[in-house]
Design a protein around this motif. Structure first.
Motif, mmCIF file in Angstrom:
data_model
loop_
_atom_site.group_PDB
_atom_site.id
_atom_site.type_symbol
_atom_site.label_atom_id
_atom_site.label_comp_id
_atom_site.label_asym_id
_atom_site.label_seq_id
_atom_site.Cartn_x
_atom_site.Cartn_y
_atom_site.Cartn_z
ATOM 1 N N ALA A 27 42.172 135.719 19.156
ATOM 2 C CA ALA A 27 42.088 134.517 18.692
ATOM 3 C C ALA A 27 43.275 134.228 17.437
ATOM 4 O O ALA A 27 43.669 133.119 17.536
ATOM 5 N N LEU B 271 40.115 134.490 10.710
ATOM 6 C CA LEU B 271 40.223 135.000 12.069
ATOM 7 C C LEU B 271 40.627 136.485 12.243
ATOM 8 O O LEU B 271 39.716 137.264 12.903
ATOM 9 N N GLU C 279 34.178 124.689 12.180
ATOM 10 C CA GLU C 279 35.354 125.071 12.896
ATOM 11 C C GLU C 279 35.138 126.672 12.404
ATOM 12 O O GLU C 279 35.447 127.736 13.243
ATOM 13 N N HIS D 32 35.030 130.211 21.347
ATOM 14 C CA HIS D 32 34.870 129.060 20.118
ATOM 15 C C HIS D 32 33.967 127.748 20.451
ATOM 16 O O HIS D 32 33.191 127.584 19.686
ATOM 17 N N GLU D 33 34.520 127.286 21.602
ATOM 18 C CA GLU D 33 33.720 126.138 21.995
ATOM 19 C C GLU D 33 32.226 126.661 22.267
ATOM 20 O O GLU D 33 31.420 125.707 22.039
ATOM 21 N N HIS E 58 30.010 126.192 19.325
ATOM 22 C CA HIS E 58 29.934 125.077 18.637
ATOM 23 C C HIS E 58 28.396 124.541 19.394
ATOM 24 O O HIS E 58 27.620 123.936 18.676
ATOM 25 N N GLY F 123 32.760 132.868 17.876
ATOM 26 C CA GLY F 123 33.591 132.809 19.007
ATOM 27 C C GLY F 123 34.357 134.433 19.076
ATOM 28 O O GLY F 123 34.258 134.757 20.381
ATOM 29 N N ALA G 111 32.462 128.477 14.154
ATOM 30 C CA ALA G 111 32.599 128.616 15.506
ATOM 31 C C ALA G 111 33.712 129.599 15.615
ATOM 32 O O ALA G 111 33.553 130.691 16.639
ATOM 33 N N ASP G 112 34.845 129.826 14.942
ATOM 34 C CA ASP G 112 35.678 130.813 14.720
ATOM 35 C C ASP G 112 35.091 132.140 14.904
ATOM 36 O O ASP G 112 35.484 133.095 15.662
#
Length: 271
Positions: free
Chosen positions: A223, A255, A202, A144-145, A148, A209, A205-206
């Protein structure tokens, strides 16, 4: 000399703003289909340089407090997971596997993790220990990070904040004012540590990720379990680093849907 600068400044500013304001597509769609153009008013190189300096300050501060990479086993575990994730960033952008990826573990009770521009990352022991994260769940966090950073969300958010003060920002850059670099570092810190991400960021990124995790051989469904654990620690609401915008129920559904979509990638990676 001042009068000459004053007469030239409006034309220089207009030309610089025209060049600086650009619409870009930072990543390829991937299997999850993230496709959205982004408006940028600051260069990727400037944000990456400011992020690198901010990251070193964070490491130095943690080192002074004896809060940097204290447990060798945890550091090795996190770095092993990240090392499996980063080669798959090339699915989203061809330059990313060659970034100077770095991850460190901060000893702190905070439920926190982040990835700066250019791949400078950290995860906090509070997140790992308090939530008793599995390797799959750590992969979900770091995927996820990383997403970003791939999408350059920090650069995009800084660009949006610059829109109201572009004259001052560009004037400083044109005239070579040293404070501009310091101000940009401050902006990087603000969007990384203080302000929650938007729902749009978000969600991107979800989705990206879970794809990164799946391609690296980590169960993308983690997740969902990660999010359940986060909710129990946050009175039903996510902590600031994950943003308060998407509701728990809608995020869980999204998710789960996208984890299902990338399950074939996970199954292929596990063969």
């Amino acid at each position: 000399m001042k009068s000459m600068y004053a007469s030239l400044l409006p034309a220089v500013l207009a030309a610089t703003i025209t060049v600086a304001c650009q619409t870009v597509q930072t990543t390829q769609a991937g299997a999850v289909g993230v496709q959205r153009s982004q408006m940028m008013m600051v260069s990727a190189q400037e944000v990456e340089q400011a992020s690198g300096k901010q990251y070193q300050e964070m490491l130095n501060e943690a080192r002074k407090k004896n809060a940097l990479n204290r447990d060798a086993a945890t550091v090795q575990r996190v770095r092993r997971i990240v090392a499996r994730l980063t080669p798959h960033t090339g699915v989203f952008r061809s330059d990313a596997p060659a970034w100077k990826w770095e991850v460190n573990v901060f000893s702190s009770d905070e439920l926190n993790a982040w990835c700066m521009a250019g791949g400078k990352m950290a995860i906090y022991t509070g997140l790992i220990d308090r939530l008793k994260l599995s390797d799959d769940e750590i992969a979900a966090v770091m995927g996820h990070e990383i997403a970003h950073a791939l999408r350059e969300h920090a650069r995009e958010r800084i660009s949006k904040s610059m829109a109201t003060g572009i004259g001052l920002s560009v004037a400083g850059a044109v005239l070579g004012v040293g404070q501009v670099g310091q101000d940009l570092m401050g902006k990087v810190a603000q969007v990384t540590f203080e302000l929650p991400n938007s729902r749009e960021h978000e969600t991107e990124a979800d989705r990206m990720g879970v794809e990164l995790a799946a391609r690296a051989g980590y169960d993308p469904r983690a997740a969902v379990t990660l999010w359940d654990k986060m909710a129990t620690q946050s009175s039903g609401a996510p902590p600031q680093w994950l943003s308060t915008h998407p509701s728990h129920a809608s995020r869980q559904r999204d998710l789960a849907d996208y984890a299902s979509k990338v399950m074939p990638l996970y199954q292929a990676a596990r063969r």
